[in-house]
Design an enzyme around this catalytic site. Structure first.
Site, PDB file in Angstrom:
ATOM      1  N   GLY A   1       0.800  -1.228   0.000  1.00  9.03           N
ATOM      2  CA  GLY A   1       0.000   0.000   0.000  1.00  9.03           C
ATOM      3  C   GLY A   1       0.836   1.283   0.000  1.00  9.03           C
TER       4      GLY A   1
ATOM      5  N   HIS B   1      37.868  14.207  33.599  1.00 10.06           N
ATOM      6  CA  HIS B   1      37.360  15.507  33.169  1.00 10.06           C
ATOM      7  C   HIS B   1      37.818  15.850  31.749  1.00 10.06           C
ATOM      8  CE1 HIS B   1      37.935  15.885  37.592  1.00 10.06           C
ATOM      9  NE2 HIS B   1      39.144  15.453  37.288  1.00 10.06           N
TER      10      HIS B   1
ATOM     11  N   TYR C   1      43.841  12.312  14.049  1.00 11.60           N
ATOM     12  CA  TYR C   1      43.493  12.510  12.637  1.00 11.60           C
ATOM     13  C   TYR C   1      44.334  13.636  12.054  1.00 11.60           C
ATOM     14  CZ  TYR C   1      40.326  13.229   8.643  1.00 11.60           C
ATOM     15  OH  TYR C   1      39.778  13.337   7.398  1.00 11.60           O
TER      16      TYR C   1
HETATM   17  C1  UD1 Z   1      -8.300  -2.823   5.899  1.00 14.96           C
HETATM   18  C2  UD1 Z   1      -9.623  -3.546   5.665  1.00 14.96           C
HETATM   19  C3  UD1 Z   1     -10.602  -3.103   6.751  1.00 14.96           C
HETATM   20  C4  UD1 Z   1     -10.030  -3.432   8.127  1.00 14.96           C
HETATM   21  C5  UD1 Z   1      -8.653  -2.819   8.297  1.00 14.96           C
HETATM   22  C6  UD1 Z   1      -8.024  -3.360   9.549  1.00 14.96           C
HETATM   23  C7  UD1 Z   1      -9.826  -3.850   3.254  1.00 14.96           C
HETATM   24  C8  UD1 Z   1     -10.504  -3.406   2.018  1.00 14.96           C
HETATM   25  N1  UD1 Z   1     -10.135  -3.194   4.368  1.00 14.96           N
HETATM   26  O1  UD1 Z   1      -8.552  -1.439   5.761  1.00 14.96           O
HETATM   27  O2  UD1 Z   1     -11.836  -3.783   6.590  1.00 14.96           O
HETATM   28  O3  UD1 Z   1     -10.909  -2.954   9.128  1.00 14.96           O
HETATM   29  O4  UD1 Z   1      -7.796  -3.150   7.183  1.00 14.96           O
HETATM   30  O5  UD1 Z   1      -6.839  -2.673   9.874  1.00 14.96           O
HETATM   31  O6  UD1 Z   1      -9.059  -4.785   3.222  1.00 14.96           O
HETATM   32  N2  UD1 Z   1      -2.250  -3.031   0.654  1.00 14.96           N
HETATM   33  C9  UD1 Z   1      -1.645  -3.648  -0.444  1.00 14.96           C
HETATM   34  N3  UD1 Z   1      -2.071  -3.337  -1.696  1.00 14.96           N
HETATM   35  C10 UD1 Z   1      -3.094  -2.485  -1.920  1.00 14.96           C
HETATM   36  C11 UD1 Z   1      -3.719  -1.883  -0.815  1.00 14.96           C
HETATM   37  C12 UD1 Z   1      -3.290  -2.179   0.444  1.00 14.96           C
HETATM   38  O7  UD1 Z   1      -0.709  -4.433  -0.277  1.00 14.96           O
HETATM   39  O8  UD1 Z   1      -3.436  -2.279  -3.110  1.00 14.96           O
HETATM   40  C13 UD1 Z   1      -1.765  -3.374   1.991  1.00 14.96           C
HETATM   41  C14 UD1 Z   1      -1.313  -2.166   2.797  1.00 14.96           C
HETATM   42  O9  UD1 Z   1       0.075  -1.939   2.640  1.00 14.96           O
HETATM   43  C15 UD1 Z   1      -1.670  -2.580   4.227  1.00 14.96           C
HETATM   44  C16 UD1 Z   1      -2.819  -3.546   4.065  1.00 14.96           C
HETATM   45  O10 UD1 Z   1      -2.834  -3.925   2.716  1.00 14.96           O
HETATM   46  O11 UD1 Z   1      -0.598  -3.233   4.875  1.00 14.96           O
HETATM   47  C17 UD1 Z   1      -4.156  -2.935   4.423  1.00 14.96           C
HETATM   48  O12 UD1 Z   1      -4.353  -1.764   3.666  1.00 14.96           O
HETATM   49  P1  UD1 Z   1      -4.921  -0.447   4.318  1.00 14.96           P
HETATM   50  O13 UD1 Z   1      -5.015   0.581   3.279  1.00 14.96           O
HETATM   51  O14 UD1 Z   1      -4.211  -0.126   5.557  1.00 14.96           O
HETATM   52  O15 UD1 Z   1      -6.399  -0.960   4.661  1.00 14.96           O
HETATM   53  P2  UD1 Z   1      -7.413  -0.297   5.669  1.00 14.96           P
HETATM   54  O16 UD1 Z   1      -8.046   0.877   5.050  1.00 14.96           O
HETATM   55  O17 UD1 Z   1      -6.788  -0.135   6.981  1.00 14.96           O
END
Ligand code: UD1
Ligand code: CA
Length: 505
Positions: free
Chosen positions: A14, A364, A388
Site C-alpha cells: 500500500g 574531566h 586525525y
Molecule cells: C483494511 C480492511 C478493513 C479493516 C482494516 C483493519 C480492506 C478493504 N479493508 O482497511 O476492513 O478494518 O484493514 O486494519 O481490506 N495493501 C496492499 N495493496 C493495496 C492496498 C493495500 O498491499 O493495493 C496493503 C497495505 O500496505 C496494508 C494492508 O494492505 O498493509 C491494508 O491496507 P490499508 O489501506 O491499511 O487498509 P485499511 O483501510 O486499513
C-alpha cells in the site's frame, strides 16, 4: 489442520497515503523494529511460510525484511495498488497450502497466540473463512462487521451508510481462508463504486451468501490496532513501550518516571537496576544487574556490566562497558569503545574507537580517539589524542600504569609506555619509554617586577590612543621593543631536551 498446511500472505504494497509521508508507513520504526517486521516475526515464530506483497517502495521494504534474516519468505510485486483484494490475487501462484492466512502489514501489536487461536478455530469449525474482529469504542477508519439474518459481511467505512458507521464491531484485517474457495472466487471481486479498489473483505459476503461457513473470533483491540496515520503509530508505540516497561518491572527494574522512558524490543535489563527519567535504551542494549542509568542518557547497541553507573546526559553508542564503572555525567562513548572493570570516566569526556583497561581513570574534559589504554592508566583533565591528520587516523597507545598529565596533546601515532609520566601541558610527539618523564612544553620564567612595567606601558598606550589613533606610529610605546622584551621572549622559548637536562630535569 496444523500450521503445516497454511501459507501466509502479508500485504505490504500500500501507498500509506494517510501517513502523509514519503516513506512507506511499513518502514517506520516502533521500539526498535520496523512496522512490517512485527507480523512477519509472528509468522516466523509459528514456522508458517509467507509471501509478502510489495508495491510502494518495494525495494526498501524488501531490503528491510531481508536484513532481519527471516526464513521462508518469498515476494510478489503488485505493480499497481488496486486494493487488498487485488494484492491477494497477485499472489495466486504461491498458494501451495490448503489454507491461506492473509494479514495486513500494519498490525504491529499482533501476537502469536491470536494466530494460533485463529488456526485452531478454523480447523475445529471446518470453516471456509475465519477472521478476527474486535469491539471498539471508536471504529473510525475500520471496515464494519455486519451480521444480519444469519449472514455476515464487511463494509468499508467509505461505503457505510450513516447508520452502519455506528457499528462498533470492526474487521481486524487477519483472515484464514480455504484455498479452494479463494481460487474459485478471487477473480469475482468487483471494484468498489466509491473508491475503485478491489476489496478483499468482499469475499466474506460472497462466502456467507453461498452458505459457506464463516467464523469470527473477537479479540482485544489493543492486539489488532491497525496503523493508518502517524497518530495511530504514536498510539501503538505507547502500548508497545508500556509492554516492555511492565515486563522489566516484573523482573526487578526500577523506573524513575516510567512514562518518559524509551525501550526497544531487544533490550535486556538486569534485576536491581535503576533507569532514570527520559532514558533511551535502543537496539541491542544490555544493562547488567544493580546498574544505575542517569536521567536523559541514551544507550544504543551497548553493553553495561553489573554495578555500573552511567550518570545523567551521557550518550553511549556501540560500546561495551565493564562492571563497577562510573561514566559521565555528559560523557560520550561511540563507535566501538571497550572499557574494563572499575574504570572512572568523568564529565565531558568523549571516547571513540578505544580500548581501556581495568582501573583506568579519566575524569574531566578529555577526548580519546583510536587509542589503547592499559590498566590503571590516569588521564589528566583536558587531555586529547590528535588521531586525525586530515587524511588518516592514527593510534595512541598508553600502557599500564602510565600517568598522562593534564592538558596533554598526544599526537598519534605515539606510545606512552608502562609506568611513564607526561608533564601537564605537554605536547607529546615522540614515544615515551617505560618509567620515563616526558615534558613537552615551554619552561616557565618568572620576571620579577615585570608585571608593573607592563602595566605602566599599557596605561601609557591607552593615554596615547586617546590622543592619537595612529597605532602604527613608532611613537606609540607599544611598538617599541625593549631589551627586556627580547630577553623575555628568548627565555620563554621552547628548549631542546639537552637544555632541559642541563637545567637538572
Ligand atoms: C483494511 C480492511 C478493513 C479493516 C482494516 C483493519 C480492506 C478493504 N479493508 O482497511 O476492513 O478494518 O484493514 O486494519 O481490506 N495493501 C496492499 N495493496 C493495496 C492496498 C493495500 O498491499 O493495493 C496493503 C497495505 O500496505 C496494508 C494492508 O494492505 O498493509 C491494508 O491496507 P490499508 O489501506 O491499511 O487498509 P485499511 O483501510 O486499513
Ligand atoms: Ca490499515
Amino acid at each position: 489442520m496444523t500450521r503445516s498446511n497454511t501459507r501466509a500472505i502479508v500485504l505490504a504494497a500500500g501507498r500509506s497515503t494517510r501517513f502523509k509521508t514519503k516513506k512507506s508507513k511499513l518502514l517506520f520504526n516502533i521500539c526498535g523494529r520496523t512496522m512490517v517486521l512485527y507480523p512477519i516475526k509472528v509468522l516466523e515464530e509459528l514456522g508458517i511460510p509467507m509471501t509478502v506483497v510489495l508495491g510502494y517502495q518495494a525495494e526498501e521494504v524488501k531490503q528491510d525484511i531481508e536484513t532481519a534474516n527471516v526464513p521462508n519468505v518469498s515476494y510478489i510485486i503488485q505493480e499497481e495498488q488496486l486494493g487488498t483484494g487485488h494484492a491477494v490475487a497477485c499472489t495466486q501462484k504461491t498458494w501451495d497450502r490448503d489454507n491461506i492466512l492473509i494479514m495486513n502489514g500494519d498490525l504491529p501489536l499482533l501476537t502469536k497466540d491470536l494466530i494460533e487461536k485463529l488456526i485452531q478455530e478454523h480447523q475445529d469449525k471446518d470453516a471456509t473463512i475465519t477472521f478476527l474482529t474486535s469491539l471498539v469504542i471508536d471504529p473510525a477508519g475500520y471496515g464494519r462487521v455486519i451480521q444480519e439474518d444469519g449472514k455476515i459481511s464487511i463494509i468499508e467505512e467509505k461505503d457505510c451508510t450513516p447508520e452502519q458507521r455506528f457499528i462498533n464491531c470492526i474487521n481486524a484485517g487477519i483472515y484464514l481462508i480455504k484455498r479452494d474457495f479463494l481460487e474459485k472466487n478471487i477473480s469475482k471481486l468487483k471494484r468498489s463504486t466509491v473508491s475503485g479498489e478491489l476489496y478483499l473483505v468482499d469475499l466474506v459476503k460472497m462466502a456467507s451468501d453461498e452458505n459457506h461457513r464463516v467464523e469470527t473470533i473477537s479479540v482485544p483491540y489493543d492486539n489488532v490496532r491497525g496503523v493508518n496515520t502517524l497518530q495511530e503509530l504514536w498510539g501503538v508505540e505507547q502500548i508497545k513501550r508500556s509492554e516492555f516497561i511492565k515486563l522489566w518491572m516484573a523482573n526487578g527494574v526500577r523506573f524513575e518516571l516510567a512514562q518518559s522512558i524509551h525501550i526497544d524490543i531487544d533490550v535486556q535489563i538486569g534485576a536491581g537496576s535503576f533507569i532514570g527519567t527520559g532514558v533511551h535504551l535502543i537496539g541491542n542494549t544490555n544493562v547488567g544487574e544493580e546498574c544505575s542509568i542517569g536521567a536523559f542518557s541514551i544507550l544504543s547497541n551497548s553493553v553495561v556490566g553489573d554495578n555500573t553507573t552511567v550518570h545523567s546526559h551521557s550518550v553511549i553508542q556501540d560500546s561495551h562497558i565493564g562492571s563497577n564503572v562510573s561514566v559521565g555525567p555528559f560523557a560520550r562513548l561511540r563507535d566501538n569503545v571497550t572499557i574494563g572493570n572499575d574504570v572512572e570516566i568523568g564529565n565531558f569526556v568523549e571516547i571513540k574507537n578505544t580500548q581501556i583497561g581495568d582501573h583506568a581513570r579519566m575524569k574531566h574534559l578529555t577526548y580519546l580517539g583510536d587509542a589503547k589504554l592499559g590498566k590503571s592508566v590516569n588521564v589528566g583533565a583536558g587531555t586529547i589524542t590528535c588521531n586525525y591528520n586530515g587524511v588518516e587516523k592514527h593510534t595512541t597507545i598508553i600502557e599500564d600504569n602510565a600517568f598522562i598529565g593534564s592538558n596533554n596533546t598526544l599526537i598519534a601515532p605515539v606510545t606512552v609506555s608502562t609506568g611513564a609520566y607526561t608533564a601537564g601541558g605537554s605536547i607529546i610527539t615522540e614515544d615515551v619509554p617505560a618509567d620515563s618523564l616526558a615534558i613537552g612544553r615551554a619552561k616557565q620564567v618568572n620576571k620579577i617586577g615585570y608585571a608593573k612595567k607592563l602595566r605602566d606601558r599599557f596605561e601609557k598606550k591607552t593615554n596615547n590612543d586617546n590622543n592619537n589613533n595612529d597605532t602604527c606610529s613608532p611613537k606609540n610605546p607599544e611598538n617599541i621593543i625593549t631589551q627586556e622584551d627580547v630577553e623575555f621572549n628568548f627565555r620563554g622559548a621552547v628548549k631542546s631536551n639537552d637544555e632541559y637536562r642541563e637545567e637538572g630535569f
